[in-house]
Design a protein around this motif. Sequence first.
Motif, short mmCIF file in Angstrom:
data_model
loop_
_atom_site.label_atom_id
_atom_site.label_comp_id
_atom_site.label_asym_id
_atom_site.label_seq_id
_atom_site.Cartn_x
_atom_site.Cartn_y
_atom_site.Cartn_z
N SER A 145 50.89 41.95 27.87
CA SER A 145 51.70 42.23 26.69
C SER A 145 52.06 40.91 26.02
O SER A 145 51.94 39.84 26.62
CB SER A 145 53.01 42.95 27.06
N ARG A 157 54.97 38.35 24.58
CA ARG A 157 56.30 38.04 25.11
C ARG A 157 57.36 38.89 24.42
O ARG A 157 58.35 39.31 25.04
CB ARG A 157 56.59 36.56 24.94
N ALA A 158 57.16 39.16 23.14
CA ALA A 158 58.13 40.00 22.43
C ALA A 158 58.21 41.38 23.06
O ALA A 158 59.31 41.95 23.22
CB ALA A 158 57.76 40.09 20.95
N SER A 159 57.06 41.92 23.45
CA SER A 159 57.05 43.23 24.09
C SER A 159 57.72 43.18 25.45
O SER A 159 58.50 44.07 25.81
CB SER A 159 55.61 43.73 24.23
N ASP A 180 60.01 41.07 26.39
CA ASP A 180 61.44 40.88 26.20
C ASP A 180 62.12 42.18 25.81
O ASP A 180 63.28 42.42 26.17
CB ASP A 180 61.68 39.81 25.12
N THR A 181 61.40 43.03 25.08
CA THR A 181 61.97 44.30 24.63
C THR A 181 61.96 45.35 25.73
O THR A 181 62.95 46.04 25.98
CB THR A 181 61.21 44.82 23.40
N ARG A 182 60.81 45.49 26.41
CA ARG A 182 60.65 46.55 27.39
C ARG A 182 61.11 46.15 28.78
O ARG A 182 61.29 46.99 29.65
CB ARG A 182 59.17 46.97 27.45
N GLU A 212 59.75 29.50 22.75
CA GLU A 212 60.00 30.91 23.03
C GLU A 212 59.00 31.49 24.04
O GLU A 212 59.19 32.63 24.51
CB GLU A 212 59.96 31.72 21.74
#
Length: 822
Positions: free
Chosen positions: A263, A265-267, A269-271, A753
Motif C-alpha cells: 500500500s 504510506r497514506a493508505s 496511515d489511514t487504515r 513523511e
Amino acid sequence: MSVTNKHALLVSVGLLALASAAPVFAQTASGSAEPTQVDEIVVTGQAVARGNNVVGHDRIDALPAAQNIVDAIKLVPGVSIRGSDALNNDPWTYAINIRGFEVNQRSSKIGQTLDGVPLFNASYYLGGSPAQKYVITESVDRIVVSQGTADVGSPAANALGGTLAYVTREPSAEAGGLIRATLGDFDTRRYFARYDFGTLFGNTRLYVAGSQLDAKLWPHGGATPAGIEQVSLEAKSVTQFDGLTVTGFVNYNDSDDDPIIESSRASLDTRGLGVDGSSAVFNPLSAAANENWADDWAAIRENAFAYLKFDWRLNDVISLDVTPYVQTNEGVGEFLPPGLQPRIVTVGGQRRQVVFGNAASRARTATFQNSVGNAVFNYTGGVADSYIALDGTTVTSADCYTADGAVRLTNGQPTCAQGQSYRNSTYDHTRSGVVANARLDLGAHQVRAGVWYENLNRDFGRQWLRYQDIRTGPVIVENAVYRQDFEQTFETDLYKFYVADDWSVTQDLTISVGLQHFLIDISGQTRDETRYAADGGFNGFLTSSVSSDSDQILPSVGAVYDVTEDFQVFGGYSRNSGAIGDWALEKTGTDFARLEPEVSENLELGARYSAPRLAAAATLFRTENDKAIVFLDETFASNTGGINYNVGTGGTYVNAPGGIQTTGVEASAQVRVTDALSAYAALTVLDSQYSATFNAANYGGSRRTQVTEGNTVPGTPDLLLAGSLTYETGPFTGSLTARYVGESEGDAQNRPELVVPSYTLLDLSAAYRLPLGDDDARYIEAQVAVNNVTDERYIGGILDEFNQRYTPGAPRTVYFTVSAAF
C-alpha cells in the motif's frame, strides 16, 4: 508493554552480553571457505581476514519449523531481514540488507551458495529463487554469513554485499528417522519427515526427506484463501572410496505463494498496520475491486536442483574437488488487471483481434465481455465498435450496450459480466555448470585455485488470459491466451577463475592474497510490440548481447594476527564485481556497448577474543560501490503512478556515476553465564549513503526519481541491536530473542513523511524433550514458538527504493511443533 520498556529490555540484554563476551570464532585456516569446528549455541565466526559469522543448527532449531531459513541469520550483526508474512515465506515482501546492499523483488546484490554450489540470484522477480526453494530447513547444518567481502573462491557473480553460504547436514551413519508436525495461527500446518538409511554397502550414507507447508496469510485474520503452499522433496548421499568422497544432493520444490500486498504510506496511515492492500473477497460485480484480490496475486514456481561432488585427496599435498550441478525453474507470476485489453488490428479494412501486435493495437480497455467472453467496446459517436474475435465470431457494441451508449440491462442488472483479466509473467530457465577447486598444502603456504563455469538459458514472457464470468466466481479460462506482450530468450555463459594463497608467515601471522576474474557473455532475442507493424505483421526478433567481464583482475588481501592465544586482530581489502544479469536485456532500449558491471571496494579492520566461556568480535568497515546499474526511461514510470500492467520491454539500464557508500561498525558478544544459561548480543551502526547524484526508477511503476548524493540508502537502518538468552537444562530448552531495528529512510529521495519508524520484536521458543532410550537418537519433543510476543505493529516491507510502497509487519503468531525421532 510500552515501546520504551521494550527498548529498555532489549538494551539490557545487549549490555549484559556485550559487557561480558561475543561470538566464538572457529580456529580455521585463514582462507578456508568453511569452518572445521563450530560452537553452535548462537552465532560464531571464522578466523579469517574479514568480518563473518556462522549460524549453527541450534539457532536454526530454535525457529518455528515453518519459518524461512534466512530468518536464522537475523541476529547477525550487519544483517537486516525484512518481510511481512508471519513466516517470511512470501517472496514479494521478503528482503535481505547487508551493509546497504539488498536482495529484494528487483535487486540481488548478495551471493548465495549451498554446499559450495551457486544458487543463482535470490530475487524471484529477476528470475531467481531464495534459499528455501533449494533446501529443507531441517537439512541446514549451518549458515556462513560473510558481510561485505566474500571468500575469493566463492562461486557468486553478484556478491557486492557479501555471501550467504548454506551448508547441509551429513547423512547419519546410523539408521533412524525424524517426523515433525507444526500447527499454528492463521491455519498454519507444516509436516516434515526424514529417514537416514544408515551405512549401506559398507561405504554409503543416505537420507531422504520431505516437507509440506500450508499457511494462510495473516491480513483479514487469515480468513481468505490466500496463503503459502509449498511441497519439498530431498535426498543426499555420501559415498567413501579410498581417497575419494562422492556426495550427491537433489531437491525439488513446488510452491504457490500469495503475497502480502503493498500500500501507499497514506493508505497505511489511514487504515492502520493491521491489514495490507489486499481485498478479502472476490467481488462478482466489480472487476476493479478484484484487482487486489488476495488469492490470485501469486508466485507459482517449480524448482529442482541437484549436484554431484567428487572430492579427491590425492596425497598429503594435493586435493581436488569437482562439482557438476543443474537447476531448473518454471512458473508464473499472477495479477488481475480489471477489464479486458485485447489487441485489435485492421487488415484489408476489417478489424481483427490478434494475440501479438504493436502498442497501438491495445489502445482501449473493455469494461464488459459478451456471453462467450470476448471484450466489448462501447459505441463511439453513435457508431458501433465491431471486430472479429480470435474464435471467429463478430463482436459488436450492441452485445453489452444500447445505441445511446448506456449499459444494456436484463432484469435491472447489466446483461454482460465485467471483464476480468488474468495476466501472467512466465518464467522458465535451466542452469547447469561445474565448480572445480584444487588445494595445495605446501606447509607455510595453503594454495587454492579454481574455475567456475555456468550456462544459463532463460525464457521470460507475459500473457493475458481471462476469467469465465466473475458473476459465477473466480473461474479462469485455462489455455486460452487472448493477448501476449512479449517473449524473450536469453543465454549466459559465465567463467570465473581464481587463485589464493594463505601464507603462515609465523605461527601467529597469516597473510591471505587472492585474485579472481570473471568472463561473462550474455545474448538474447525479443519478440515484442516494437517488432509488429500496424496490420499485425511480424518483423522478426530483436537480438542483443552484452559482455559482463570484470573490468580487471579483482584482488583480495588480508592478514590475521594472533596477539595472544585468546585475542586476534585482522584486516583486509577486496574488490568485488556485480555482474550484469540477463535481466538487463529485458529492457531493449539499453545501450549495451556502454553498460558495465558494478564494482565495490571493501576495507575491514577487526578483532576477536575467545575464551572458554566468553567471546567477542568487532569489525570496522567501509564499502564503496561504483557504476551502480539503475533503470530509466519507461514512459509509464516517468508520468504515472500505480501498477503498470502494460509494462513491457521499454526503457534502459544505465550505470550511475557512483552507487552506495557505507561506513559502520559491527560488534557481537556471547557469554556462557552458567552451564545452563548463555547470552548473546550484537550491535550494528551504519551510515549508508548514495555516493553520487543520478536519476532512476522502478520499471514496475514508479515515477523517475532524482537520487541526491549524500541521501541515506532506504531500507538500511541506522542502528541494529539484537540479543538472545538461551537456557538449557536436562530435557528443557528455552530461547528469548530481541531485535531493535532503527528507523530507516523509506525512499531514495529521503522524504520525511516516508521514513520507516523504528521497532522492536521479541520472539520466544521453548522445547521439552522426552528421551525414549539411553542415547540421544530417540525422543519425543514438544516445542512452542511465539513470534512478535508483544504484538508490535510496524512496517515490515519496503518493496524497493523507488516505488514508495510498503507492507505491514505480521502480528503476534504462535506455533506448536511435535517431533518424534527414532
